[in-house]
Design a protein around this motif. Structure first.
Motif, short mmCIF file in Angstrom:
data_model
loop_
_atom_site.label_atom_id
_atom_site.label_comp_id
_atom_site.label_asym_id
_atom_site.label_seq_id
_atom_site.Cartn_x
_atom_site.Cartn_y
_atom_site.Cartn_z
N ILE A 56 0.64 -1.26 0.02
CA ILE A 56 -0.07 0.04 -0.08
C ILE A 56 0.81 1.28 0.06
O ILE A 56 0.67 2.15 -0.62
CB ILE A 56 -1.00 -0.01 1.31
CG1 ILE A 56 -0.18 -0.16 2.54
CG2 ILE A 56 -1.93 -1.12 1.21
CD1 ILE A 56 -1.33 0.26 3.61
N THR A 114 -5.27 3.94 10.34
CA THR A 114 -4.07 4.64 9.51
C THR A 114 -2.99 4.06 9.48
O THR A 114 -2.44 3.64 10.67
CB THR A 114 -3.80 6.18 10.04
OG1 THR A 114 -5.26 6.99 10.12
CG2 THR A 114 -3.13 6.90 9.21
N SER A 144 5.09 7.84 4.10
CA SER A 144 3.69 7.57 3.55
C SER A 144 2.62 7.68 4.97
O SER A 144 2.91 7.36 6.04
CB SER A 144 3.66 6.01 3.13
OG SER A 144 2.48 5.96 2.52
N ILE A 201 -1.40 6.26 5.01
CA ILE A 201 -2.45 5.71 4.15
C ILE A 201 -3.84 5.42 5.13
O ILE A 201 -3.54 4.98 6.30
CB ILE A 201 -2.27 4.42 3.41
CG1 ILE A 201 -0.63 4.39 2.83
CG2 ILE A 201 -3.22 3.57 2.80
CD1 ILE A 201 -0.86 5.43 1.42
#
Length: 244
Positions: free
Chosen positions: A17, A169, A161, A163
């Motif tokens: 991801i 999260t 990152s 996400i």
């Protein structure tokens, strides 16, 4: 055979991801290169969960693909995606081998090596170029990226990152320190949060061999391969072709 040590044994559940952003940013540039390849099977080396595999399939809809991914965690994601897609299932073959051990076709129409080259030592890369050079069909090339830093250097810890999936999260941070000539030691932290609560934290360390454009040219030249930049400089993408 040396037992494969999976650097993504713990981080693999986050990697797919979190690498998606790289493909969103550079996918069009990679696709531009793919459209220049001759007919023949294309190898997605270090395919991970299949972002590059799917891009190859969309860009070259009639091309067979060999997706090579030795990490059991990432290979499971890759195989599931391929098996679940009626377009990919008949033309993508998943190999769970290291690239140096994988049985590649005698002739290939091209290869993508995204965010992979630093896993190979200079000696291993020399073996790799020796093996790949005679397999490249006329007009074929290996598309490789050289992630920064391309020489050992201190990399300050920074967020890489964030996400959001459902109520959770997923965050990632990265930092690095020189670990000798041509090597970096990366320190990655992955965290899962639900609201203000930290659900889990994983700290991962792995070594990475740095490769500059000059060193790539120097190590491929003895194999009669030439290096050509592709796309914007910030992408760090290069085509490795057989000399004509």
């Amino acid at each position: 055979m040396t037992e494969y040590h999976d650097p993504y044994q713990r981080s693999g559940r986050y990697l797919d991801i979190m690498i998606a952003g790289w493909w969103e940013h550079h996918g069009a540039t990679v696709a531009e290169a793919l459209r220049e390849l001759p007919a023949g099977p294309v190898v997605d080396a270090g395919a991970g969960g299949g972002h590059g595999t799917r891009l190859i399939a969309r860009t070259l809809p009639d091309t067979p693909i060999l997706a090579v991914e030795p990490s059991p965690v990432l290979s499971a994601v890759l195989l599931s995606r391929v098996a679940d897609d009626p377009d990919l299932r008949p033309r993508v073959t998943v190999h769970g081998d290291d690239l140096l051990a994988a049985r590649l076709p005698e002739r290939i129409g091209g290869m993508i090596m995204s965010n992979l080259i630093g896993h190979f030592s200079p000696h291993e890369r020399d073996r790799l170029w020796e093996d790949l050079a005679p397999r490249l069909a006329p007009g074929a090339f290996v598309l490789v990226n050289l992630p920064p830093p391309t020489e050992p250097a201190h990399v300050e810890r920074a967020a890489m990152s964030e996400i959001h999936v459902g109520d959770r999260t997923y965050l990632g941070w990265a930092a690095a320190e020189p670990a000798g000539d041509e090597r970096l030691s990366w320190h990655m932290t992955y965290e899962t949060r639900e609201g203000d609560r930290v659900v889990s934290t994983d700290d991962v360390h792995y070594d990475w061999w740095t490769v500059s454009e000059d060193s790539l040219r120097a190590e491929t030249a003895p194999h009669r391969l030439t290096v050509v930049p592709h796309g914007p400089a910030e992408a760090g993408l290069y085509k490795i072709l057989r000399e004509s």
